[in-house]
Motif scaffolding. Sequence first.
Motif, PDB file in Angstrom:
ATOM      1  N   ILE A 161      -6.590  -2.344  -4.630  1.00  0.00           N
ATOM      2  CA  ILE A 161      -6.543  -1.898  -2.680  1.00  0.00           C
ATOM      3  C   ILE A 161      -5.760  -1.686  -2.407  1.00  0.00           C
ATOM      4  O   ILE A 161      -4.535  -1.601  -3.167  1.00  0.00           O
ATOM      5  CB  ILE A 161      -7.150  -2.741  -2.638  1.00  0.00           C
ATOM      6  N   LEU A 162      -5.638  -1.125  -1.391  1.00  0.00           N
ATOM      7  CA  LEU A 162      -4.144  -0.337  -0.864  1.00  0.00           C
ATOM      8  C   LEU A 162      -3.559  -1.547  -0.483  1.00  0.00           C
ATOM      9  O   LEU A 162      -4.247  -2.623   0.145  1.00  0.00           O
ATOM     10  CB  LEU A 162      -4.015   0.712   0.311  1.00  0.00           C
ATOM     11  N   PRO A 163      -2.570  -1.574  -0.131  1.00  0.00           N
ATOM     12  CA  PRO A 163      -1.626  -3.019   0.500  1.00  0.00           C
ATOM     13  C   PRO A 163      -1.908  -3.361   1.805  1.00  0.00           C
ATOM     14  O   PRO A 163      -1.764  -1.564   3.129  1.00  0.00           O
ATOM     15  CB  PRO A 163      -0.327  -3.257   0.041  1.00  0.00           C
ATOM     16  N   VAL A 164      -2.222  -4.125   2.812  1.00  0.00           N
ATOM     17  CA  VAL A 164      -2.266  -4.476   3.269  1.00  0.00           C
ATOM     18  C   VAL A 164      -1.136  -4.819   4.215  1.00  0.00           C
ATOM     19  O   VAL A 164       0.016  -4.915   4.348  1.00  0.00           O
ATOM     20  CB  VAL A 164      -3.168  -5.560   4.435  1.00  0.00           C
ATOM     21  N   PRO A 165      -0.170  -3.911   5.194  1.00  0.00           N
ATOM     22  CA  PRO A 165       1.274  -4.132   6.284  1.00  0.00           C
ATOM     23  C   PRO A 165       0.994  -5.742   6.489  1.00  0.00           C
ATOM     24  O   PRO A 165      -0.023  -6.452   7.357  1.00  0.00           O
ATOM     25  CB  PRO A 165       0.794  -3.072   7.658  1.00  0.00           C
ATOM     26  N   GLN A 209       4.886   0.664  -8.849  1.00  0.00           N
ATOM     27  CA  GLN A 209       5.510   1.711  -7.067  1.00  0.00           C
ATOM     28  C   GLN A 209       5.583   0.866  -5.845  1.00  0.00           C
ATOM     29  O   GLN A 209       5.729   1.099  -5.020  1.00  0.00           O
ATOM     30  CB  GLN A 209       5.695   3.038  -7.171  1.00  0.00           C
ATOM     31  N   ASP A 210       4.728   0.031  -6.322  1.00  0.00           N
ATOM     32  CA  ASP A 210       4.302  -1.273  -5.121  1.00  0.00           C
ATOM     33  C   ASP A 210       3.118  -0.091  -4.053  1.00  0.00           C
ATOM     34  O   ASP A 210       3.057  -0.877  -2.520  1.00  0.00           O
ATOM     35  CB  ASP A 210       4.970  -1.535  -4.004  1.00  0.00           C
ATOM     36  N   SER A 236       8.584 -10.411   4.396  1.00  0.00           N
ATOM     37  CA  SER A 236      10.161  -9.572   4.427  1.00  0.00           C
ATOM     38  C   SER A 236      11.507 -10.790   3.949  1.00  0.00           C
ATOM     39  O   SER A 236      11.298 -11.977   4.131  1.00  0.00           O
ATOM     40  CB  SER A 236      10.084  -9.474   6.398  1.00  0.00           C
ATOM     41  N   GLU A 237      12.247 -10.357   3.751  1.00  0.00           N
ATOM     42  CA  GLU A 237      13.301 -10.357   3.379  1.00  0.00           C
ATOM     43  C   GLU A 237      13.855 -11.182   4.052  1.00  0.00           C
ATOM     44  O   GLU A 237      14.451 -12.351   3.378  1.00  0.00           O
ATOM     45  CB  GLU A 237      13.904  -9.339   2.757  1.00  0.00           C
ATOM     46  N   GLU A 238      14.408 -10.889   4.907  1.00  0.00           N
ATOM     47  CA  GLU A 238      15.489 -11.535   5.999  1.00  0.00           C
ATOM     48  C   GLU A 238      14.324 -13.282   6.028  1.00  0.00           C
ATOM     49  O   GLU A 238      15.041 -14.136   6.162  1.00  0.00           O
ATOM     50  CB  GLU A 238      15.176 -10.946   7.316  1.00  0.00           C
ATOM     51  N   TYR A 265       4.247  -9.413  -0.612  1.00  0.00           N
ATOM     52  CA  TYR A 265       4.768  -8.182  -0.116  1.00  0.00           C
ATOM     53  C   TYR A 265       6.101  -8.412  -0.708  1.00  0.00           C
ATOM     54  O   TYR A 265       6.703  -8.660  -1.592  1.00  0.00           O
ATOM     55  CB  TYR A 265       4.745  -8.788   1.301  1.00  0.00           C
ATOM     56  N   GLY A 266       6.932  -7.672   0.490  1.00  0.00           N
ATOM     57  CA  GLY A 266       8.223  -6.969  -0.457  1.00  0.00           C
ATOM     58  C   GLY A 266       8.817  -8.003  -0.765  1.00  0.00           C
ATOM     59  O   GLY A 266       9.843  -7.799  -1.920  1.00  0.00           O
TER      60      GLY A 266
END
Length: 258
Positions: free
Chosen positions: A57-61, A46-47, A183-185, A213-214
Motif C-alpha cells: 500500500i502507499l504510506p499515509v502522510p 525507497q520509502d 518526524s525527526e525533530e 514514517y521518516g
Amino acid sequence: MFQEERMQLIIEHLRKHNRISADDIVSLFDVSRDTARRDLIKLEEQDAIIRTRGGAILPVPPDEHRSYKDRLLHISDEKRAIGKLAAAIVRQGEHIILDSSTTVQTCAENLNGKSCTVITNSIYSAELLSNHTAVQIRLLGGKVDKEQRYVYGTSVIETLSHYYVDKAFIGIGGITMDGFSASEEEGKIKHKMMLAAKQVIVLADHSKFDKRYGYRFADWSLVDVLITDQWPSQDWRTFLTEQQVEILIPEPTIEKEL
C-alpha cells in the motif's frame, strides 16, 4: 520493460487503487513472482510503499505534515477515548510528561481535578491546562513552531535530560515491531521524554500499526504500556506479550478476546 519503468507503473496503480498484490504485478506486467517481490522490496527501500502480506500500500502522510489546527479538527472519537483512559491512570501528586501530539492532548483535556505536575512542549496543552487549577504546568523553553504549536530544539532536549518523572505519555506517527517513528525533530524530543520517565505509555489508535514514517526514534524496550482503541492482531498481541508491554483498551471499544 526496465525495472524503474515497472516500479513507476506500480506506484501509479497504487494511487488509483490504493493497494496492489504480487499477483497483480505478475498479471499486469507479465513477470515472475520473484520479480514482483524484488520490485516491492526496491520500492520499500525507497520509502515509496509499505509492504503488506502479499502486496503493498502507499504510506499515509503523517499527522506531522498537517497543521496543528487541521489535526485538531480531525481528532476522532477513538483518540478521545484513548486520551480519557490515559488521564484516568494519572495519580494524584505525580509528575508527568505530555508530548505535543493531538492524541496526548486529549489526555490533557481530561486531567481536570487531578493534582499533578505536567511537563510539556505543547503550547496548546499548556494553554488548556492553565484552566485546571490543580495542575502545575512547566512549559519547556526553546524554538516555537507556530504551525504545529509546539516548542522544539536543543534547549528542549537538554532540559528534558534533567527531569525524572513518574509517567510519560507519547503519541506516535507510526508503529512497527521494529519500533516507533515520527518526524525527526519531534522524534528526538519524544525519545528524550521516554528516557526521563519511570513508566512510558504510548497512545496510538489502530491506524498507526504497521506504519513507518521518516525517523525511527525508539524501540519497544522503552515502553511499558500501550493504549489503543481496539485489540491488535494475534501476531501483535503475542509480540507485545513477549515485549512485556501491557495493552489497555477504552471500555466502550473492548473486543472479546478469543
